[in-house]
Design an enzyme around this catalytic site. Sequence first.
Site, short mmCIF file in Angstrom:
data_model
loop_
_atom_site.label_atom_id
_atom_site.label_comp_id
_atom_site.label_asym_id
_atom_site.label_seq_id
_atom_site.Cartn_x
_atom_site.Cartn_y
_atom_site.Cartn_z
N SER A 8 55.87 34.70 28.18
CA SER A 8 56.52 36.01 28.14
C SER A 8 57.91 35.96 28.78
CB SER A 8 55.67 37.02 28.91
OG SER A 8 55.51 36.59 30.25
N CYS A 69 51.15 30.14 28.71
CA CYS A 69 50.87 31.52 29.05
C CYS A 69 49.35 31.72 29.02
CB CYS A 69 51.54 32.43 28.03
SG CYS A 69 51.15 34.16 28.29
N GLU A 146 59.81 38.33 37.75
CA GLU A 146 60.84 38.49 36.70
C GLU A 146 62.06 39.27 37.24
OE1 GLU A 146 61.23 37.45 33.45
OE2 GLU A 146 59.43 36.20 33.51
N CYS A 178 48.16 32.10 35.98
CA CYS A 178 49.32 32.68 35.30
C CYS A 178 50.47 31.73 35.62
CB CYS A 178 49.62 34.08 35.83
SG CYS A 178 51.23 34.71 35.30
N HIS A 180 53.50 32.10 35.91
CA HIS A 180 54.54 32.59 36.83
C HIS A 180 54.20 32.26 38.30
CE1 HIS A 180 55.90 35.09 33.45
NE2 HIS A 180 56.97 35.40 34.14
N1 DGL Z 1 53.00 33.76 32.49
C1 DGL Z 1 52.04 34.40 31.67
C2 DGL Z 1 50.63 34.01 31.99
O1 DGL Z 1 50.42 32.82 32.26
C3 DGL Z 1 52.31 35.85 31.30
C4 DGL Z 1 52.40 36.81 32.41
C5 DGL Z 1 52.86 38.20 31.99
O2 DGL Z 1 53.83 38.31 31.25
O3 DGL Z 1 52.23 39.18 32.42
O4 DGL Z 1 49.72 34.77 31.97
#
Ligand code: DGL
Length: 262
Positions: A8, A69, A146, A178, A180
Amino acid sequence: MALGIFDSGVGGLTVWQALQPTATQHIIYFGDTIHVPYGDKTPDELFGYFQRIMAFFVQRQVSAVVMACNTMSAVVMPRIKEPPVPLINIIDAAVTQALTVTKGRIGVLATRATTESRAYPRAFHGVDPSVEVVVQACPKLVPFIEAGYRTGSIIEQAVKEYVVPLLEAEVDTIILGCTHYPFVLPEIRRIVGPHMPILDPAQQIRVVVEDFLQGKGECQPGECKSEFWVSGDPWKFRHLARAFTGLDIPAVQRYRPSGEGM
Ligand code: DGL
């Protein structure tokens, strides 16, 4: 042929970075930044984004797509019958990695959509029904990351809110469910303490990609190039990517999948 990677937003860069030392294909990265965070989207919305992203990668004739993701892997993967190109799923990688480490009680930090999908418990129980899996939704983290936050009281408080329930549930291993979250790993580690394994599935994805490529490729490890595309603001992505990875990310281009009404 290049390898596709998508997320994302900047989260997939943690996977992109893990692939750098051994990748033998050029990489095309797509960040669907106009739709970030994915964690609060419905399964139908996510499926629509996925189809448009795949159309982009098919057009670019990639050899495979790494779903960097968890949310897409969790929610959309079960709906894919015949992918147009091979898909590498991060949740399978995370499960393989965690089962070599855990003593039987696994905590997963993830987005709300991943948590609600129950994809992690299902994937673990498909391999080993005896493990306990506690999944904790962390809805504030992706929006904060983000927005450029990796440290400070805002991150500290959110991480505490999400990690403490896993510690109370006496998990023995934590998965960063996740892509991130590796960007806030130092804060997570501070609350978890020095001993418990905290797993970043990107490391296992690297092994899966190496197996897939089997040394075949178009460039030498360390010399492969990357292109970056986003659906939102290219400048913002490049700025964050440089700040978070410390690397000189080349110019970022904009791609708006068709049918978006943008
Ligand atoms: N980085 C993504 C994941 O591994 C998406 C996180 C998001 O956009 O909420 O879930």
